[in-house]
Scaffold this active site. Structure first.
Site, PDB file in Angstrom:
ATOM      1  N   HIS A 188       0.819  -1.214   0.000  1.00  0.00           N
ATOM      2  CA  HIS A 188       0.000   0.000   0.000  1.00  0.00           C
ATOM      3  C   HIS A 188       0.854   1.267   0.000  1.00  0.00           C
ATOM      4  O   HIS A 188       0.348   2.340  -0.306  1.00  0.00           O
ATOM      5  CB  HIS A 188      -1.069  -0.018   1.098  1.00  0.00           C
ATOM      6  CG  HIS A 188      -0.609   0.269   2.490  1.00  0.00           C
ATOM      7  ND1 HIS A 188      -0.283  -0.706   3.411  1.00  0.00           N
ATOM      8  CD2 HIS A 188      -0.451   1.439   3.142  1.00  0.00           C
ATOM      9  CE1 HIS A 188       0.043  -0.144   4.558  1.00  0.00           C
ATOM     10  NE2 HIS A 188      -0.051   1.140   4.425  1.00  0.00           N
ATOM     11  N   ASP A 210       1.216  -7.630   2.297  1.00  0.00           N
ATOM     12  CA  ASP A 210       1.341  -6.199   2.030  1.00  0.00           C
ATOM     13  C   ASP A 210       2.803  -5.764   1.877  1.00  0.00           C
ATOM     14  O   ASP A 210       3.371  -5.125   2.753  1.00  0.00           O
ATOM     15  CB  ASP A 210       0.657  -5.443   3.182  1.00  0.00           C
ATOM     16  CG  ASP A 210       0.295  -4.018   2.796  1.00  0.00           C
ATOM     17  OD1 ASP A 210       0.857  -3.520   1.807  1.00  0.00           O
ATOM     18  OD2 ASP A 210      -0.539  -3.413   3.484  1.00  0.00           O
ATOM     19  N   SER A 216       3.921   2.326   8.200  1.00  0.00           N
ATOM     20  CA  SER A 216       3.719   1.326   7.152  1.00  0.00           C
ATOM     21  C   SER A 216       5.018   1.083   6.395  1.00  0.00           C
ATOM     22  O   SER A 216       5.650   2.021   5.932  1.00  0.00           O
ATOM     23  CB  SER A 216       2.653   1.797   6.167  1.00  0.00           C
ATOM     24  OG  SER A 216       1.405   1.717   6.791  1.00  0.00           O
TER      25      SER A 216
HETATM   26  N1  ARG Z   1      -4.664   0.521   7.277  1.00  0.00           N
HETATM   27  C1  ARG Z   1      -3.383   0.502   6.649  1.00  0.00           C
HETATM   28  C2  ARG Z   1      -2.573   1.701   7.033  1.00  0.00           C
HETATM   29  O1  ARG Z   1      -3.095   2.765   7.214  1.00  0.00           O
HETATM   30  C3  ARG Z   1      -3.470   0.525   5.172  1.00  0.00           C
HETATM   31  C4  ARG Z   1      -3.895  -0.712   4.592  1.00  0.00           C
HETATM   32  C5  ARG Z   1      -4.110  -0.549   3.114  1.00  0.00           C
HETATM   33  N2  ARG Z   1      -5.115  -1.492   2.698  1.00  0.00           N
HETATM   34  C6  ARG Z   1      -6.330  -1.156   2.275  1.00  0.00           C
HETATM   35  N3  ARG Z   1      -7.226  -2.090   2.119  1.00  0.00           N
HETATM   36  N4  ARG Z   1      -6.650   0.089   1.988  1.00  0.00           N
HETATM   37  O2  ARG Z   1      -1.378   1.640   7.105  1.00  0.00           O
END
Ligand code: ARG
Length: 706
Positions: free
Chosen positions: A83, A220, A642
């Site tokens: 992501h 991811d 992330s």
């Molecule tokens: N919640 C994750 C973050 O903010 C991002 C995950 C991305 N995946 C998604 N389905 N949008 O780091």
């Protein structure tokens, strides 16, 4: 008895020892350092961070101003999240080369894809400059004098950094809301190329349905490479650039971990507000989360429909959709968790305690008297402007936002070339008819929710009433028919501001900006009270060590690999404990049990591969006998983390942090020791996807796998 007492004491320290905290790299206290060791870190402090020798610190990067990453090879190979690479993967995708859907693998260095604007920062060092900075402000200075002195001294400090090493940059950042200041020095590299991406049905498996939740089966990750000039110095993209050789790169461990193993995360958490007052929490819920959730819901429905129409539109809006929906769901989850975990009540108790402490010595503690009233009144007064600001900021269509940010003369003049490049880049991801739908829906929504008369689009609303008989559909139809900003090909041919000065979209932008300036003027200063409250709480608990809120500087968070054991009495939450690691079976279950949910759809290649389940032996977890997918630690992370490396006690990479869990989404405002977890993708799954699924042998060979 002694033994029992000892055991009891040990138990106490264990349960008080929260893994809360994002500790400043380069400024770990002796106390934190000894906790790390007691939990199982075997690296010396010097191996973790050193200004003299290569250390693990040198393998961690801040990526592009929004994520983190970890260097894993002597040739500058970089792991981050899928992501985080999503925007770049989308940029290179076309309906013919759909890297989002099928993934991407550069089989040679030559095939690695450059990404305009993407950069990494290496952290060189961080120094505490509080005394220098605050010491230069006279006690009787006004706020304005204080600001200007601090700016001048910060600049001076930054000028003392040796910039001869190229790409060196530095910044002075406030910590504890300005009670402390640190100078951080970085080295920036601007040529970062895409090397590998898994198919989206692995890299984004579970989509919005699973986002922010555990159990998770999302692979991811994506892979980039940092390039440098032939002397290993930073350079703009150039075909002649060569792979960058880092001072240090992370070794990868396929040995795994068990419940209770040491784990730490190194990266760049963006922002938390852990010391925020109860009033501030309430305000966040009502003036930010509620509003963001409502407006984005309207916008995402339209985008969703558009993206189902064609592959071209799906690719075009993929990244915008994902980032918008990410914090749409976050806003809902944070409010629910704040309610479930009674965070406001907890904060009120601490505030009441502070008031009792102040009452014990009202002379020495006089500066805290009245602080709660100031906060209450401050938030009450600023409710409309905070609410209105979120509504305003969330309500622009892409075209309107583009016009606002390039208003007037700034579009042309000597930056004319810039402007054409911007048009090219911005409009590549705009479908005018979708944009029009969004504009109309958000305009109607804005007018229906504007908190008071200061937020009305007076001129626009008057025009719709007088010219279009109050028909907003008709008005917008006409606006888009007459604005050159809705005709990208003509816009590219414009060379002088005079040619667009009469454009009706400029009028709308002016209306919107007028409201914005109004909001800025009506700003009530609450920050100063919030800072004072934090100072008071720290002073009251002076024997406790407080870490500063996240501010996108490099941090370490430590803890253990640990499933969630839902505490009894936390009603509304799951009752049982979860597993520490997810398995291929749970991956397939979700796919099979949700045949109509696109978030669990698999391309046939991936389905076959997962179903067949023939993964290389070295990636199988020796304890479970299965390929480990995702896992949990107690590391304290937030957005920006992330792509952060997750390390074991020997400093070897065991995973990449990519999410938090729903039960504790209140985490940015209050860490919950029992429930808050960091969700990581196990590095063995990452390797198996690259190796077993994509046969990306040349990348696997670059790694040092232990
Ligand atoms: N919640 C994750 C973050 O903010 C991002 C995950 C991305 N995946 C998604 N389905 N949008 O780091």
């Amino acid at each position: 008895m002694k033994k029992l007492l000892f055991v009891l004491l040990a138990l106490c320290t264990l349960s008080v020892r929260a893994d809360e905290g994002m500790w400043v790299m380069g400024n770990l206290s002796a106390k934190t350092d000894s906790i790390l060791r007691s939990l199982g870190l075997e690296l010396t402090s010097e191996e973790l961070y050193s200004t003299e020798h290569p250390s693990l610190n040198d393998a961690i990067v801040q990526l592009g101003g929004f994520c983190s990453g970890v260097v894993v090879s002597p040739d500058g190979l970089l792991f981050t999240n899928h992501h985080c690479g999503f925007g770049s993967i989308q940029d290179h995708s076309t309906t013919k080369h759909d890297y989002l859907k099928y993934g991407f693998y550069a089989k040679t260095f030559e095939e690695e894809l450059p990404n305009e604007g993407l950069y990494v920062l290496f952290h060189i060092k961080t120094v505490d400059v509080t005394d220098l900075l605050l010491g230069s402000v006279p006690a009787d200075a006004t706020d304005e004098q204080k600001d200007s002195i601090m700016n001048a001294v910060s600049l001076q400090l930054m000028n003392m950094v040796d910039y001869s090493g190229k790409g060196i940059q530095s910044e002075v950042n406030p910590f504890y809301k300005g009670s402390k200041y640190f100078l951080s020095v970085y080295q920036r590299y601007d040529d970062v190329r895409l090397v590998y991406a898994p198919p989206q049905c692995l890299g984004k498996y579970g989509g919005d349905t699973d986002n922010w939740m555990w159990p998770r089966q999302t692979c991811d990750f994506s892979v980039f490479r940092i390039y440098a000039d032939k002397d290993n110095n930073p350079a703009e993209y150039n075909k002649e650039n060569v792979p960058y050789h880092p001072r240090q790169y992370a070794h990868v461990s396929t040995q795994g971990y068990t419940e209770g193993s040491y784990a730490m995360t190194l990266g760049y958490p963006g922002s938390t507000d852990r010391y925020l007052s109860s009033y501030g929490v309430e305000s966040t819920m009502r003036t930010e989360n509620d509003v963001r959730y409502q407006v984005r819901g309207v916008k995402l429905d339209i985008l969703n429909e558009a993206m189902r129409q064609s592959d071209a539109l799906r690719i075009m809006y993929a990244s915008k959709y994902a980032s918008s929906s990410n914090y749409w769901k976050f806003s809902l989850g944070q409010n629910q968790a704040l309610d479930n975990l009674k965070v406001i009540d907890e904060k009120r108790q601490v505030e009441a305690e502070l008031m009792r402490w102040v009452a014990e010595d009202t002379i020495a503690r006089s500066r805290y008297i009245g602080i709660l009233d100031s906060l209450r009144v401050g938030y009450e007064q600023s409710f409309p402007s905070l609410y209105g600001y979120t509504l305003w900021a969330e309500s622009g269509s892409d075209i309107l936002n583009f016009v606002m940010s390039n208003m007037m003369g700034r579009m042309f003049g000597k930056h004319g070339d810039d402007f054409h490049a911007k048009v090219e880049k911005t409009y590549r991801d705009i479908d005018v008819s979708t944009d029009k739908k969004i504009f109309l829906a958000l305009l109607k929504n804005y007018i229906a929710h504007a908190p008071n008369e200061h937020f009305q689009l007076t001129r626009l609303q008057h025009e719709v009433d007088s010219v279009w008989g109050g028909d907003y559909d008709l008005y917008v139809e006409n606006l888009y028919a007459n604005s050159i900003f809705a005709r990208p090909s003509e816009l590219k041919a414009v060379h002088d501001f005079a040619e667009v000065a009469e454009d009706p979209m400029l009028d709308v932008a002016m209306d919107a900006l007028t409201i914005f300036y109004g909001i800025m003027r009506s700003h009530v200063v609450i920050e100063e009270y919030e800072r004072l409250l934090g100072d008071g709480i720290r002073e009251m608990n002076h024997d406790k060590e407080y870490y500063p809120d996240a501010n996108f500087t490099m941090r370490l968070s430590y803890g253990l690999c640990k499933p969630i054991n839902f505490a009894p009495g936390t009603t509304g939450l799951k009752e049982e404990a979860t597993d520490l690691i997810t398995s291929p079976r749970s991956f397939l279950n979700k796919h099979e049990q949700n045949p109509d949910n696109l978030d669990f759809e698999l391309i046939p290649q991936v389905y076959k591969w997962m179903k067949r389940g023939k993964f290389s032996k070295q990636y199988i977890d020796p304890r479970t006998g299965q390929l480990p997918l995702c896992f949990l630690t107690t590391n304290d992370i937030t957005g920006g983390n992330s792509g952060s490396g997750m390390f074991d006690g020997k400093g070897r990479l065991i995973g990449l942090a990519f999410d938090g869990n729903w039960e504790a989404m209140s985490g940015d405002l209050k860490f919950d020791t029992a429930l808050q977890r960091c969700i990581g993708v196990d590095i063995r799954w990452v390797l198996s996807v690259m190796d077993d699924y994509s046969h990306a042998k040349r990348l696997i060979r670059e790694l040092t796998i232990e």
